[in-house]
Write an enzyme that holds these catalytic residues in place. Structure first.
Site, PDB file in Angstrom:
ATOM      1  N   ALA A  83       0.840  -1.202   0.000  1.00  0.00           N
ATOM      2  CA  ALA A  83       0.000   0.000   0.000  1.00  0.00           C
ATOM      3  C   ALA A  83       0.870   1.244   0.000  1.00  0.00           C
ATOM      4  CB  ALA A  83      -0.918   0.005   1.221  1.00  0.00           C
ATOM      5  N   GLU A  85       1.025   5.618  -1.781  1.00  0.00           N
ATOM      6  CA  GLU A  85       0.789   6.573  -2.857  1.00  0.00           C
ATOM      7  C   GLU A  85       1.963   6.380  -3.805  1.00  0.00           C
ATOM      8  OE1 GLU A  85      -1.638   8.593  -3.665  1.00  0.00           O
ATOM      9  OE2 GLU A  85      -2.857   8.053  -1.940  1.00  0.00           O
ATOM     10  N   THR A 131      10.900   0.712  -4.247  1.00  0.00           N
ATOM     11  CA  THR A 131      11.192   1.141  -5.617  1.00  0.00           C
ATOM     12  C   THR A 131      12.681   1.448  -5.808  1.00  0.00           C
ATOM     13  OG1 THR A 131      10.885   3.034  -7.111  1.00  0.00           O
ATOM     14  CG2 THR A 131      10.497   3.461  -4.818  1.00  0.00           C
ATOM     15  N   ASP A 132      13.141   1.346  -7.038  1.00  0.00           N
ATOM     16  CA  ASP A 132      14.534   1.729  -7.337  1.00  0.00           C
ATOM     17  C   ASP A 132      14.718   3.247  -7.279  1.00  0.00           C
ATOM     18  OD1 ASP A 132      13.122   2.425  -9.639  1.00  0.00           O
ATOM     19  OD2 ASP A 132      14.541   1.513 -11.039  1.00  0.00           O
ATOM     20  N   GLU A 133      13.592   3.995  -7.231  1.00  0.00           N
ATOM     21  CA  GLU A 133      13.707   5.455  -7.255  1.00  0.00           C
ATOM     22  C   GLU A 133      14.356   6.010  -5.995  1.00  0.00           C
ATOM     23  OE1 GLU A 133      10.296   7.472  -8.938  1.00  0.00           O
ATOM     24  OE2 GLU A 133       9.711   5.668 -10.012  1.00  0.00           O
ATOM     25  N   TYR A 156       7.811  11.546  -3.810  1.00  0.00           N
ATOM     26  CA  TYR A 156       7.472  10.112  -3.787  1.00  0.00           C
ATOM     27  C   TYR A 156       8.671   9.275  -3.349  1.00  0.00           C
ATOM     28  CZ  TYR A 156       6.995   5.357  -5.679  1.00  0.00           C
ATOM     29  OH  TYR A 156       7.004   3.987  -5.822  1.00  0.00           O
ATOM     30  N   ALA A 158      11.396  10.193  -1.898  1.00  0.00           N
ATOM     31  CA  ALA A 158      11.840  10.518  -0.533  1.00  0.00           C
ATOM     32  C   ALA A 158      10.978   9.785   0.491  1.00  0.00           C
ATOM     33  CB  ALA A 158      11.768  12.031  -0.315  1.00  0.00           C
ATOM     34  N   LYS A 160       9.324   6.959   0.018  1.00  0.00           N
ATOM     35  CA  LYS A 160       9.623   5.512  -0.040  1.00  0.00           C
ATOM     36  C   LYS A 160      10.974   5.243   0.635  1.00  0.00           C
ATOM     37  CE  LYS A 160       7.616   2.535  -1.712  1.00  0.00           C
ATOM     38  NZ  LYS A 160       6.514   1.656  -1.220  1.00  0.00           N
TER      39      LYS A 160
END
Ligand code: NAD
Ligand code: TYD
Length: 350
Positions: A83, A85, A131-133, A156, A158, A160
């Protein structure tokens, strides 16, 4: 029966993970915990909603009391946490919502797990999907590995990164059995049509402009969502406590090249002359803070878990286009907003 709470199971990736666990693991009771935000759609799980080892619970991970109560009642064996955003563009408009769901929501789940499992981490696991971001952006060369330093740029990524740090902290501080995987961009069926690939498919179909940010030179590493779900299933069962894995397709595409490939597949599928759909490509103002390039080194996953992607990008993209063209009703329901009534029709009226 061992209960697993999968959060965000009504979303894009979560629905594939829920389906995989429900179908492959009759030994588990799967509880899909989802708030049903704009991104949550129970129609994604129509085919398995009546399976005996599946249950849906509507709830918000930001609500600590609700989450603790759910854990007290269900006494879950494990959590697979998706879950979130998830859309960078939305995070630029409303960062606080990303802090609440992605950071506070994750800490609420960690706290509830800690209170419920009471230090018994030999038979409980908290799996966090990331995520890889979080690694930031690459130049022309190089790849993210599991030891690359975190350097997020968007609200986003930051948020995660913050959630990943808390999961690591619960392992290092309390000894919780945690696992994290960081995956590249996914594509495939049930993808919410505000993300690049489903948005482009939908716009091409309706002869609407296909917006490409900046010059379309940003590079993403694309992975078929069913390969991500399979990786999560394997990692969940094979990883050691505290492990982290990168998941990616070794499949880097510049956005503009990807969109051109998609246009050419759409021309064939829709019986249009070659080059027709590409006329819809429209260059628009770039995203603020747009990361240039992501590329994932997933050799640890291949070596230790034995996972490799099952389809090439060309095969996966063609399957995806076929799915969206064959599932017009799903797409129309989402773009019209009708999907948000599905919960009331299916669950409130039972
Ligand atoms: P999504 O936006 O499609 O789905 C998110 C789901 O979470 C929705 O069903 C939504 O209703 C639910 N949700 C949101 N806020 C909630 C809350 N407060 N309480 C309970 N449920 C809530 O996202 P996705 O693309 O399927 O991504 C799933 C996970 O995978 C996310 O954690 C994301 O960061 C991660 N991830 C996504 C990608 C990608 O390419 N999409 C890549 C790597 C990692
Ligand atoms: P997106 O699907 O939003 O994923 P992410 O930002 O998490 O990588 O976007 C993928 C790439 O496509 C990203 O470089 C931004 C770009 N993009 C466009 O060019 N046009 C669009 O309309 C969208 C939504 C994204």
């Amino acid at each position: 029966m061992k209960k697993i709470i999968i959060t965000g199971g009504a979303g894009f990736i979560g629905s594939h993970v829920v389906r995989r666990f429900v179908k492959n693991h009759p030994e588990y009771q799967i509880i899909n915990l989802d708030k049903l935000t704009y991104a949550g759609n129970l129609a994604n799980l129509k085919d398995i909603e009546n399976e005996p080892n599946y249950r849906f619970v509507k709830g918000d991970i930001v609500d600590a009391a609700f989450i603790q109560n759910l854990f007290d009642t269900e006494q879950p064996y494990a959590v697979v946490h998706l879950a979130a955003e998830s859309h960078v563009d939305r995070s630029i408009v409303n960062p606080l919502e990303f802090v609440m769901t992605n950071i506070i929501g994750t800490v609420n789940l960690l706290n509830a797990a800690r209170n419920t499992w009471k230090g018994d981490y030999t038979s409980h696991r908290f799996y966090h999907v990331s995520t890889d971001e979080v690694y930031g952006t690459l130049g022309e060369t190089g790849m993210f590995t599991e030891t690359t330093g975190y350097d997020p740029h968007s609200p986003y990524s930051a948020s995660k990164a913050g959630s990943d740090h808390f999961v690591r902290a619960y392992h290092d501080t309390y000894g919780m059995d945690t696992v994290i995987s960081n995956c590249s961009n996914n594509y495939g069926s049930y993808h919410f049509p505000e993300k690049l690939i489903p948005l482009a498919i939908n716009n091409i179909k309706h002869n609407k402009p296909v917006p490409v940010y900046g010059k379309g030179e940003n590079v993403r590493d694309w992975l078929w969502v069913e390969d991500h779900a399979r990786a999560i299933e394997l990692i969940f069962h094979k990883a050691k406590a505290g492990d982290t894995y990168n998941i990616g397709g070794h499949n880097e595409w510049k956005n503009i090249d990807l969109i051109n490939l998609l246009c050419s597949i759409m021309d064939k599928k829709l019986g249009r002359a070659e080059g027709e759909s590409a006329k819809l490509i429209t260059f628009v103002t770039d995203r603020a803070g747009h990361d240039l390039r992501y590329a994932i080194d997933s050799s640890k996953l291949q070596r230790e878990v034995g996972w490799t992607p099952s389809v090439t990008f060309e095969e996966g993209l063609e399957k995806t286009v076929e799915w969206f063209l064959a599932n017009e009703e799903w797409l129309n329901d989402v773009t019209s907003g009708h999907y948000q009534q599905y919960y009331e029709e299916q669950y409130d009226n039972r």
